[in-house]
Structures are given as C-alpha cells and as structure tokens.
Design a protein around this motif. Structure first.
Motif, PDB file in Angstrom:
ATOM      1  N   LYS A  88       0.830  -1.211   0.000  1.00 18.64           N
ATOM      2  CA  LYS A  88       0.000   0.000   0.000  1.00 18.64           C
ATOM      3  C   LYS A  88       0.861   1.258   0.000  1.00 18.64           C
ATOM      4  N   VAL A  89       1.967   1.222   0.738  1.00 23.36           N
ATOM      5  CA  VAL A  89       2.864   2.382   0.822  1.00 23.36           C
ATOM      6  C   VAL A  89       3.405   2.709  -0.567  1.00 23.36           C
ATOM      7  N   GLY A  90       3.761   1.695  -1.325  1.00 19.54           N
ATOM      8  CA  GLY A  90       4.341   1.900  -2.646  1.00 19.54           C
ATOM      9  C   GLY A  90       3.326   2.152  -3.747  1.00 19.54           C
ATOM     10  N   SER A  91       2.041   2.028  -3.451  1.00 19.47           N
ATOM     11  CA  SER A  91       1.016   2.209  -4.474  1.00 19.47           C
ATOM     12  C   SER A  91       0.633   3.684  -4.610  1.00 19.47           C
ATOM     13  N   ASP A  92      -0.184   3.962  -5.611  1.00 18.49           N
ATOM     14  CA  ASP A  92      -0.681   5.325  -5.815  1.00 18.49           C
ATOM     15  C   ASP A  92      -1.576   5.753  -4.660  1.00 18.49           C
ATOM     16  N   GLU A  93      -2.224   4.785  -4.040  1.00 22.50           N
ATOM     17  CA  GLU A  93      -3.129   5.052  -2.924  1.00 22.50           C
ATOM     18  C   GLU A  93      -2.394   5.577  -1.705  1.00 22.50           C
ATOM     19  N   GLY A  94      -1.213   5.025  -1.414  1.00 25.20           N
ATOM     20  CA  GLY A  94      -0.428   5.443  -0.259  1.00 25.20           C
ATOM     21  C   GLY A  94      -1.003   4.901   1.038  1.00 25.20           C
ATOM     22  N   LEU A  97      -0.284   7.332   8.463  1.00 28.21           N
ATOM     23  CA  LEU A  97      -0.076   6.736   9.792  1.00 28.21           C
ATOM     24  C   LEU A  97      -1.393   6.390  10.470  1.00 28.21           C
ATOM     25  N   SER A  98      -2.403   7.235  10.287  1.00 31.27           N
ATOM     26  CA  SER A  98      -3.695   6.945  10.915  1.00 31.27           C
ATOM     27  C   SER A  98      -4.344   5.719  10.272  1.00 31.27           C
ATOM     28  N   ALA A  99      -4.184   5.554   8.954  1.00 24.47           N
ATOM     29  CA  ALA A  99      -4.696   4.355   8.296  1.00 24.47           C
ATOM     30  C   ALA A  99      -3.918   3.126   8.754  1.00 24.47           C
ATOM     31  N   LEU A 100      -2.603   3.283   8.930  1.00 19.34           N
ATOM     32  CA  LEU A 100      -1.784   2.186   9.442  1.00 19.34           C
ATOM     33  C   LEU A 100      -2.249   1.786  10.833  1.00 19.34           C
TER      34      LEU A 100
END
Length: 110
Positions: A88-94, A97-100
C-alpha cells in the motif's frame, strides 16, 4: 519495526525489550501515533523469539511443539499482512499513519 527491524527513527531497546523512537526531532502528534503502534512490533519480536527457541524439537513436549507450530502459522499471516501494508505504501493510494494504526488495530484484534 513491525517485522522486528530497526529503522532510521525507530530502534529496539535491548534493555527494556521494546521499540522506541530514537530520533527526538519528530512532531509530537506523529510520535504519539507511532508510540501506539510500536507495542505491536515489540510483541512480534518477543513472540517470534519464543517460537523460534521452542519450535526446533520436542524437548518442550509435543503440546508445546504443536502450540508453537500454530503460533508460527499466525506469525506468517502477520508477515503477509505487513507485506500488504508495505505494498500500500508503494502504491498510488499510499498509506497514512492513521490508516496504518487502523489496520494494525484490526490485525491485533483477530
């Protein structure tokens, strides 16, 4: 840190057995959110060390061996979950920290 590895801003404190923010130049709000996530990383290291030390043979009994095998399966699921977060970090979506934090909470509950 979620897989037991130190990073640029987070390191494992061997004396206390927990992960800590090692860089004090982090914004307080970010530091508070990261401090909520870090116990998951510390727990992963402890559980993984226990399983690794008890899974090698039957000297801890068959039930202990079976238990560690089951926990090892859960640890593999956790590693797959962290890999998905990394994707997810490497995708366009990103990934914020709150989502993590939300994703980690859902993982810890199950």
């Amino acid at each position: 840190a979620l897989l037991g590895l130190d990073g640029n801003y987070i390191s494992f404190d061997v004396d206390d057995g927990i992960y800590r923010i090692s860089e004090k130049k982090i914004d307080d709000n970010i530091a508070q959110l990261v401090d909520r996530i870090l116990p998951t990383a510390s727990d992963y290291v402890k559980v993984n060390a226990f399983v690794s030390s008890h899974l090698g043979g039957f000297e801890h009994g068959r039930i202990g061996h079976a238990l560690c095998g089951a926990i090892d399966t859960l640890l593999q699921d956790y590693m797959n979950f962290i890999t998905q977060l990394d994707d997810k970090v490497g995708s366009d979506e990103g990934l914020s920290l709150s989502a993590l934090w939300g994703d980690v909470q859902s993982c810890v509950r199950t």
